[in-house]
Design a protein around this motif. Structure first.
Motif, PDB file in Angstrom:
ATOM      1  N   SER A   1      -3.002   7.713  -7.870  1.00 18.30           N
ATOM      2  CA  SER A   1      -1.621   7.228  -7.960  1.00 18.30           C
ATOM      3  C   SER A   1      -0.629   8.304  -7.528  1.00 18.30           C
ATOM      4  N   LYS A   2      -0.900   9.548  -7.912  1.00 19.13           N
ATOM      5  CA  LYS A   2      -0.008  10.647  -7.542  1.00 19.13           C
ATOM      6  C   LYS A   2       0.058  10.809  -6.033  1.00 19.13           C
ATOM      7  N   GLN A   3      -1.108  10.701  -5.352  1.00 15.24           N
ATOM      8  CA  GLN A   3      -1.126  10.866  -3.895  1.00 15.24           C
ATOM      9  C   GLN A   3      -0.417   9.707  -3.196  1.00 15.24           C
ATOM     10  N   ILE A   4      -0.539   8.503  -3.762  1.00 21.12           N
ATOM     11  CA  ILE A   4       0.171   7.366  -3.179  1.00 21.12           C
ATOM     12  C   ILE A   4       1.682   7.565  -3.293  1.00 21.12           C
TER      13      ILE A   4
ATOM     14  N   MET B   1       2.202  14.121   5.568  1.00 21.39           N
ATOM     15  CA  MET B   1       1.217  13.054   5.441  1.00 21.39           C
ATOM     16  C   MET B   1      -0.183  13.628   5.628  1.00 21.39           C
ATOM     17  N   GLN B   2      -1.086  13.301   4.719  1.00 17.56           N
ATOM     18  CA  GLN B   2      -2.441  13.824   4.752  1.00 17.56           C
ATOM     19  C   GLN B   2      -3.445  12.693   4.940  1.00 17.56           C
ATOM     20  N   LEU B   3      -4.582  13.020   5.535  1.00 13.16           N
ATOM     21  CA  LEU B   3      -5.627  12.013   5.728  1.00 13.16           C
ATOM     22  C   LEU B   3      -6.109  11.449   4.392  1.00 13.16           C
ATOM     23  N   GLN B   4      -6.180  12.305   3.384  1.00 17.97           N
ATOM     24  CA  GLN B   4      -6.614  11.838   2.077  1.00 17.97           C
ATOM     25  C   GLN B   4      -5.659  10.785   1.533  1.00 17.97           C
ATOM     26  N   GLN B   5      -4.361  10.991   1.729  1.00 12.63           N
ATOM     27  CA  GLN B   5      -3.380  10.016   1.261  1.00 12.63           C
ATOM     28  C   GLN B   5      -3.545   8.680   1.978  1.00 12.63           C
ATOM     29  N   LEU B   6      -3.792   8.724   3.280  1.00 15.08           N
ATOM     30  CA  LEU B   6      -4.011   7.487   4.027  1.00 15.08           C
ATOM     31  C   LEU B   6      -5.269   6.777   3.556  1.00 15.08           C
ATOM     32  N   SER B   7      -6.302   7.557   3.269  1.00 13.05           N
ATOM     33  CA  SER B   7      -7.538   6.963   2.768  1.00 13.05           C
ATOM     34  C   SER B   7      -7.312   6.261   1.436  1.00 13.05           C
ATOM     35  N   TYR B   8      -6.557   6.895   0.543  1.00 15.49           N
ATOM     36  CA  TYR B   8      -6.252   6.284  -0.742  1.00 15.49           C
ATOM     37  C   TYR B   8      -5.431   5.011  -0.551  1.00 15.49           C
ATOM     38  N   PHE B   9      -4.451   5.066   0.336  1.00 16.17           N
ATOM     39  CA  PHE B   9      -3.595   3.909   0.599  1.00 16.17           C
ATOM     40  C   PHE B   9      -4.421   2.720   1.103  1.00 16.17           C
ATOM     41  N   VAL B  10      -5.311   2.942   2.054  1.00 14.77           N
ATOM     42  CA  VAL B  10      -6.119   1.853   2.608  1.00 14.77           C
ATOM     43  C   VAL B  10      -7.027   1.263   1.530  1.00 14.77           C
TER      44      VAL B  10
ATOM     45  N   LEU C   1       5.263   1.385  -0.647  1.00 16.58           N
ATOM     46  CA  LEU C   1       4.183   0.741   0.096  1.00 16.58           C
ATOM     47  C   LEU C   1       3.579  -0.437  -0.663  1.00 16.58           C
ATOM     48  N   PHE C   2       3.707  -0.407  -1.980  1.00 21.44           N
ATOM     49  CA  PHE C   2       3.139  -1.463  -2.807  1.00 21.44           C
ATOM     50  C   PHE C   2       4.208  -2.027  -3.735  1.00 21.44           C
ATOM     51  N   SER C   3       4.118  -3.317  -3.954  1.00 16.93           N
ATOM     52  CA  SER C   3       4.928  -3.973  -4.977  1.00 16.93           C
ATOM     53  C   SER C   3       4.040  -4.154  -6.197  1.00 16.93           C
ATOM     54  N   ARG C   4       4.498  -3.707  -7.348  1.00 16.55           N
ATOM     55  CA  ARG C   4       3.681  -3.723  -8.549  1.00 16.55           C
ATOM     56  C   ARG C   4       4.225  -4.723  -9.575  1.00 16.55           C
ATOM     57  N   ALA C   5       4.868  -5.747  -9.170  1.00 15.97           N
ATOM     58  CA  ALA C   5       5.490  -6.718 -10.078  1.00 15.97           C
ATOM     59  C   ALA C   5       4.437  -7.477 -10.877  1.00 15.97           C
ATOM     60  N   ARG C   6       4.662  -7.526 -12.195  1.00 15.68           N
ATOM     61  CA  ARG C   6       3.842  -8.319 -13.094  1.00 15.68           C
ATOM     62  C   ARG C   6       2.356  -7.978 -12.979  1.00 15.68           C
TER      63      ARG C   6
ATOM     64  N   GLU D   1       4.475   7.771  -0.305  1.00 14.04           N
ATOM     65  CA  GLU D   1       5.689   6.964  -0.265  1.00 14.04           C
ATOM     66  C   GLU D   1       6.930   7.845  -0.154  1.00 14.04           C
ATOM     67  N   SER D   2       6.926   8.964  -0.872  1.00 14.03           N
ATOM     68  CA  SER D   2       8.056   9.884  -0.794  1.00 14.03           C
ATOM     69  C   SER D   2       8.184  10.470   0.610  1.00 14.03           C
ATOM     70  N   GLU D   3       7.050  10.793   1.210  1.00 13.51           N
ATOM     71  CA  GLU D   3       7.061  11.341   2.566  1.00 13.51           C
ATOM     72  C   GLU D   3       7.622  10.343   3.566  1.00 13.51           C
TER      73      GLU D   3
END
Length: 337
Positions: free
Chosen positions: A33-36, A1-10, A47-52, A40-42
């Motif tokens: 999107s790749k970092q998110i 888990m990287q700080l950059q990934q957390l920043s993107y997630f928030v 973490l996100f639902s992308r329905a519709r 999630e893999s880590e």
């Protein structure tokens, strides 16, 4: 888990849109999107639902969001504190100094430093030079004002900053009160080391360079000094001299503000008997001197706060020398720029 990934997630969680989050962060949307996905893999959970086309947080995302915000906030706080330290708004200086310097000009230097850097904590260790060298070597001090030469070749860098003249301290006005000099000091404006033969001396405890300097000078003159009292710190030694227990060899600066004591210049040679005032120094031959240096460990870089103290000290000594306000018997060795 990287700080950059957390920043993107928030960012995505707050705007609920990948493209808008990428624009806010000024990164390419595919990279975000790749970092998110990597995050999630880590974590082993979406973490996100992308329905519709609607972006919502999953239960795992809901659980992570407050934790991620707290982690990023702590990182910002750490970054700010380090920046404040670098800017000398916070920090600490652990300074060692001999008692004569603590009782002399160090107070004015500390006042100037505190006014310039009020957020810096100053911790002062008062002790003999040899003890301070040990503390420096162990890493319990950042800087120390010590006496040269350094014994035992410690792993320290030292820069001479001032030279002190040593004097013989004795009770002031003793001759007038008793009709004689109770310390049997000859009636002239200076003393030779040989004049201390058979005179009672008030002596410092072991670890004080003044003790070693006095004993060494006496032995070089062919006699062993006689102690009336020994084992004291600077204040105790001066008080014992005031009480008439004996005389003591001390730096001239410690006699400032002690009207009950007088300081007589001390010379090493036997030459010269002509009368000159104590203000102009000994008549002939070198006086008993000591050199004070500012020292720190060779293998440790000075902190910003310690370096600022060094600059403050050197500037103070140069300005005081130019203004003629250094204590009597003290001269700076800091180059005048």
């Amino acid at each position: 888990m990287q700080l950059q990934q957390l920043s993107y997630f928030v960012a995505v969680a707050e705007v609920r849109h990948f493209t808008q989050a990428a624009e806010l962060l000024r990164v390419a949307q595919p990279s975000l999107s790749k970092q998110i996905r990597a995050l999630e893999s880590e974590l082993g959970a979406s973490l996100f639902s992308r329905a519709r086309g609607n972006i919502t947080l999953t239960p795992a995302g809901e659980a992570l969001l407050p934790l991620a915000k707290r982690i990023l906030a702590d990182v910002d706080t750490a970054r700010l504190e380090v920046q404040e330290l670098a800017g000398l708004r916070r920090g600490r200086v652990r300074l060692g100094a001999t008692p004569s310097l603590c009782a002399g000009l160090l107070g004015d230097v500390l006042r100037r430093f505190h006014d310039a850097y009020p957020g810096i904590r100053i911790l002062v260790e008062e002790s003999g030079s040899r003890d301070l060298v040990k503390d420096l070597t162990r890493g319990s001090l950042d800087l120390a004002l010590v006496i040269l030469p350094l014994h035992g070749d410690p792993p320290l860098d030292s820069a001479p900053i001032l030279r002190e003249h040593l004097v013989v301290a004795s009770p002031a006005g003793a001759e007038a009160r008793a009709g004689r000099d109770p310390a049997q000091v000859p009636r002239r404006s200076y003393l030779r080391i040989s004049d201390l033969r058979d005179r009672p001396l008030v002596m410092f405890r072991s670890g004080y360079d003044l003790r070693e300097a006095t004993i060494g000078a006496c032995r070089a003159a062919g006699f062993e000094p006689r102690f009336a009292v020994e084992g004291g710190e600077m204040d105790a030694v001066l008080r014992f001299v005031e009480a008439g227990l004996g005389v003591a060899v001390v730096p001239s600066m410690v006699l400032a503000g002690r009207p009950r004591l007088r300081g007589t210049p001390l010379v090493l040679s036997e030459a010269g008997e002509d009368e000159r005032s104590a203000a102009t120094g000994p008549p002939h031959g070198p006086g008993l001197l000591r050199t004070v240096a500012l020292a720190h460990r060779k293998d440790v870089d000075l902190t910003h706060a310690a370096r600022a103290f060094q600059d403050t000290l050197e500037t103070f000594l140069v300005e005081a020398a130019l203004a003629g306000s250094l204590p009597p018997g003290v001269e700076t060795l800091v180059p005048h720029v």
